[in-house]
Design a protein around this motif. Structure first.
Motif, PDB file in Angstrom:
ATOM      1  N   VAL A  20       0.757  -1.249  -0.012  1.00  0.00           N
ATOM      2  CA  VAL A  20       0.087   0.151   0.130  1.00  0.00           C
ATOM      3  C   VAL A  20       0.786   1.241  -0.064  1.00  0.00           C
ATOM      4  N   LEU A  21       1.863   1.317   0.759  1.00  0.00           N
ATOM      5  CA  LEU A  21       2.875   2.460   0.902  1.00  0.00           C
ATOM      6  C   LEU A  21       3.509   2.533  -0.472  1.00  0.00           C
ATOM      7  N   PHE A  22       4.035   1.534  -1.050  1.00  0.00           N
ATOM      8  CA  PHE A  22       4.536   1.675  -2.398  1.00  0.00           C
ATOM      9  C   PHE A  22       3.736   2.119  -3.530  1.00  0.00           C
ATOM     10  N   PHE A  23       2.439   1.580  -3.475  1.00  0.00           N
ATOM     11  CA  PHE A  23       1.357   2.194  -4.358  1.00  0.00           C
ATOM     12  C   PHE A  23       1.118   3.657  -4.295  1.00  0.00           C
ATOM     13  N   TRP A  24       0.997   4.004  -2.982  1.00  0.00           N
ATOM     14  CA  TRP A  24       0.651   5.509  -2.524  1.00  0.00           C
ATOM     15  C   TRP A  24       1.989   6.255  -3.158  1.00  0.00           C
ATOM     16  N   LEU A  25       3.233   5.859  -2.958  1.00  0.00           N
ATOM     17  CA  LEU A  25       4.392   6.580  -3.413  1.00  0.00           C
ATOM     18  C   LEU A  25       4.424   6.587  -5.118  1.00  0.00           C
ATOM     19  N   LEU A  26       4.168   5.385  -5.523  1.00  0.00           N
ATOM     20  CA  LEU A  26       4.033   5.292  -7.073  1.00  0.00           C
ATOM     21  C   LEU A  26       3.004   6.268  -7.593  1.00  0.00           C
ATOM     22  N   MET A  27       2.191   6.371  -7.094  1.00  0.00           N
ATOM     23  CA  MET A  27       0.777   7.308  -7.381  1.00  0.00           C
ATOM     24  C   MET A  27       1.236   8.696  -7.243  1.00  0.00           C
ATOM     25  N   PHE A  28       1.925   8.791  -6.108  1.00  0.00           N
ATOM     26  CA  PHE A  28       2.325  10.228  -5.870  1.00  0.00           C
ATOM     27  C   PHE A  28       3.427  10.577  -7.011  1.00  0.00           C
ATOM     28  N   PHE A  29       4.207   9.984  -7.439  1.00  0.00           N
ATOM     29  CA  PHE A  29       5.270  10.255  -8.350  1.00  0.00           C
ATOM     30  C   PHE A  29       4.714  10.288  -9.896  1.00  0.00           C
ATOM     31  N   LEU A  30       3.916   9.350 -10.155  1.00  0.00           N
ATOM     32  CA  LEU A  30       3.322   9.280 -11.336  1.00  0.00           C
ATOM     33  C   LEU A  30       2.096  10.250 -11.792  1.00  0.00           C
ATOM     34  N   GLY A  31       1.307  10.518 -10.810  1.00  0.00           N
ATOM     35  CA  GLY A  31       0.107  11.401 -11.000  1.00  0.00           C
ATOM     36  C   GLY A  31       0.039  12.433  -9.999  1.00  0.00           C
ATOM     37  N   ASN A  32       1.371  13.085  -9.860  1.00  0.00           N
ATOM     38  CA  ASN A  32       1.044  14.130  -8.847  1.00  0.00           C
ATOM     39  C   ASN A  32       0.381  15.393  -9.359  1.00  0.00           C
ATOM     40  N   ASN A  33       0.484  15.984 -10.494  1.00  0.00           N
ATOM     41  CA  ASN A  33      -0.208  16.979 -11.137  1.00  0.00           C
ATOM     42  C   ASN A  33      -1.712  16.614 -11.004  1.00  0.00           C
ATOM     43  N   TRP A  34      -2.073  15.449 -11.282  1.00  0.00           N
ATOM     44  CA  TRP A  34      -3.453  15.033 -11.513  1.00  0.00           C
ATOM     45  C   TRP A  34      -4.139  14.887 -10.046  1.00  0.00           C
ATOM     46  N   ILE A  35      -3.430  14.545  -9.224  1.00  0.00           N
ATOM     47  CA  ILE A  35      -3.930  14.387  -7.699  1.00  0.00           C
ATOM     48  C   ILE A  35      -3.901  15.426  -7.237  1.00  0.00           C
ATOM     49  N   TYR A  36      -3.089  16.522  -7.410  1.00  0.00           N
ATOM     50  CA  TYR A  36      -2.975  17.986  -7.058  1.00  0.00           C
ATOM     51  C   TYR A  36      -4.162  18.669  -7.464  1.00  0.00           C
ATOM     52  N   LYS A  37      -4.373  18.591  -8.656  1.00  0.00           N
ATOM     53  CA  LYS A  37      -5.494  19.374  -9.440  1.00  0.00           C
ATOM     54  C   LYS A  37      -6.994  18.985  -8.806  1.00  0.00           C
ATOM     55  N   PHE A  38      -6.936  17.496  -8.751  1.00  0.00           N
ATOM     56  CA  PHE A  38      -8.033  16.853  -8.207  1.00  0.00           C
ATOM     57  C   PHE A  38      -8.518  17.370  -6.613  1.00  0.00           C
ATOM     58  N   HIS A  39      -7.332  17.628  -5.989  1.00  0.00           N
ATOM     59  CA  HIS A  39      -7.788  17.945  -4.252  1.00  0.00           C
ATOM     60  C   HIS A  39      -7.822  19.283  -4.329  1.00  0.00           C
ATOM     61  N   SER A  40      -7.200  20.200  -5.040  1.00  0.00           N
ATOM     62  CA  SER A  40      -7.110  21.801  -4.931  1.00  0.00           C
ATOM     63  C   SER A  40      -8.504  22.354  -5.391  1.00  0.00           C
TER      64      SER A  40
END
Length: 80
Positions: A20-40
């Motif tokens: 789970v931690l590795f998946f979180w890290l992977l999603m954070f690196f690969l989808g950083n901009n998308w995740i930030y736009k989604f939460h912002s």
């Protein structure tokens, strides 16, 4: 329940939580901009605050894995 059951339990807890931690890290690196736009859209935070929150969250989660999964597993290996 014997000690082997608890060893297996804590081993699998450690493995699953590490995945789970590795998946979180992977999603954070690969989808950083998308995740930030989604939460912002909901929260007014800067990109620096966003990175800080995730970094601290991952550190806290990793500490939890070490304290509550890995340490009991190692202790049970020593006791056996």
């Amino acid at each position: 329940m014997n000690i082997k059951f608890f060893q297996d339990f804590f081993l699998w807890c450690t493995i699953i939580n590490s995945i789970v931690l590795f998946f979180w890290l992977l999603m954070f690196f690969l989808g950083n901009n998308w995740i930030y736009k989604f939460h912002s859209r909901w929260f007014k935070i800067s990109i620096q605050e966003f990175h800080s929150i995730h970094y601290k969250g991952m550190a806290f989660y990793k500490l939890g894995i070490f304290l509550f999964n890995l340490a009991p597993y190692i202790a049970l290996l020593i006791v056996e």
